[in-house]
Design an enzyme around this catalytic site. Structure first.
Site, short mmCIF file in Angstrom:
data_model
loop_
_atom_site.label_atom_id
_atom_site.label_comp_id
_atom_site.label_asym_id
_atom_site.label_seq_id
_atom_site.Cartn_x
_atom_site.Cartn_y
_atom_site.Cartn_z
N HIS A 94 0.83 -1.21 0.00
CA HIS A 94 0.00 0.00 0.00
C HIS A 94 0.86 1.26 0.00
O HIS A 94 2.03 1.25 0.42
CB HIS A 94 -0.95 0.02 1.22
CG HIS A 94 -0.26 0.22 2.54
ND1 HIS A 94 0.04 1.46 3.04
CD2 HIS A 94 0.17 -0.67 3.47
CE1 HIS A 94 0.62 1.34 4.22
NE2 HIS A 94 0.73 0.06 4.50
N CYS A 107 2.86 -4.46 7.03
CA CYS A 107 2.56 -4.26 5.62
C CYS A 107 3.80 -3.78 4.86
O CYS A 107 4.81 -3.42 5.45
CB CYS A 107 1.43 -3.24 5.45
SG CYS A 107 -0.21 -3.89 5.82
#
Length: 260
Positions: free
Chosen positions: A219, A233
């Site tokens: 992301h 992440c």
């Protein structure tokens, strides 16, 4: 002249004529007479147009050599953002990715060794034995990922993965916080659910996330430092996250490793 001396009247007339002739000179000065055996002057060679010099660059630098840097990075599938001749954050992160792939120390000030490596770059090394034509390789040790299309690198970018720090947070729907280490697990995965735009999670906001391992996603983030800093992440620069979902489909293999 040798021989009879020139009379005062005649000498004065010659001097006056000389002064009238030299007054036509643009500089209003009399040029000295050339020597009797003066060599013929060779025409001056034109000054060559200067090429951009590979000076020592620091963030904030501007100029043609920065444009040259940006164009070269783009040609090698790194994305420095707009080719505008400004050494800003997007170019800096592309520089970090290039240094990581070329096994160089990550630093933002660029000198001779960097320019030499840019002229003779290395290819990214596959991180897994499986080398599908369409895949993503993530190198956690050096903090970069490579998106392959047709067996060739299509995009190479700097990332920031799990920091390794211990933290506690509530998962979606949970009433009690769960504590764990902020790690990005290694293994072989496939891309799955995605979200367009900003998605709010219990740990923060994710831009255009593409999940590949449970709650772990690629992301965009406003902060993508040189070191691992996420909760697990894989963060990437915002200008790359804008179009990354268009390049990466669903069900694409993802190999996450920490190679030597």
């Amino acid at each position: 002249m040798r021989g009879r001396p020139i009379g005062a009247g005649k000498a004065g007339a010659l001097l006056a004529a000389a002064l009238l002739l030299t007054a036509c000179d643009a500089g209003q000065k009399a040029a000295p007479a050339p020597p009797e055996s003066a060599p013929s002057a060779e025409p001056a060679s034109p000054t060559p147009t200067p090429t951009p010099t590979h000076r020592r660059l620091k963030p904030g630098a501007k100029g043609d050599d920065v444009k040259e840097l940006q164009r070269r990075l783009k040609a090698l599938n790194y994305d420095p953002g707009k080719v505008d001749g400004k050494y800003g954050p997007s170019t800096e992160m592309a520089v970090w990715a290039f240094q990581a792939v070329n096994r160089m120390k990550k630093k933002s000030t660029l000198g001779k060794s960097f320019w030499e490596a840019l002229a003779d770059p290395k290819e990214p090394r596959p991180v897994a034995k499986k080398r599908e034509k369409h895949r993503v390789d993530v190198d956690l040790k050096r903090q970069y990922l490579v998106l392959y299309k047709g067996g060739r690198p299509r995009l190479i970018t700097h990332i920031s993965s799990g920091s390794g720090e211990y933290y506690c947070a509530k998962d979606r729907g949970a009433t009690v916080p769960r504590c764990r280490y902020a790690t990005t697990g290694t293994g072989d995965f496939r891309t799955g659910r995605r979200f367009s735009g900003w998605e709010t999670s219990p740990l923060g906001r994710l831009y255009n996330p593409i999940y590949f391992n449970g709650g772990i996603a690629f992301h965009g983030a406003l902060s993508v430092p040189k070191h691992p800093a996420s909760h697990g992440c894989v963060r990437m620069p915002m200008h790359i996250a804008e179009y990354f979902p268009d390049l990466l489909g669903t069900g694409v293999p993802v190999h996450v490793r920490r190679p030597r």
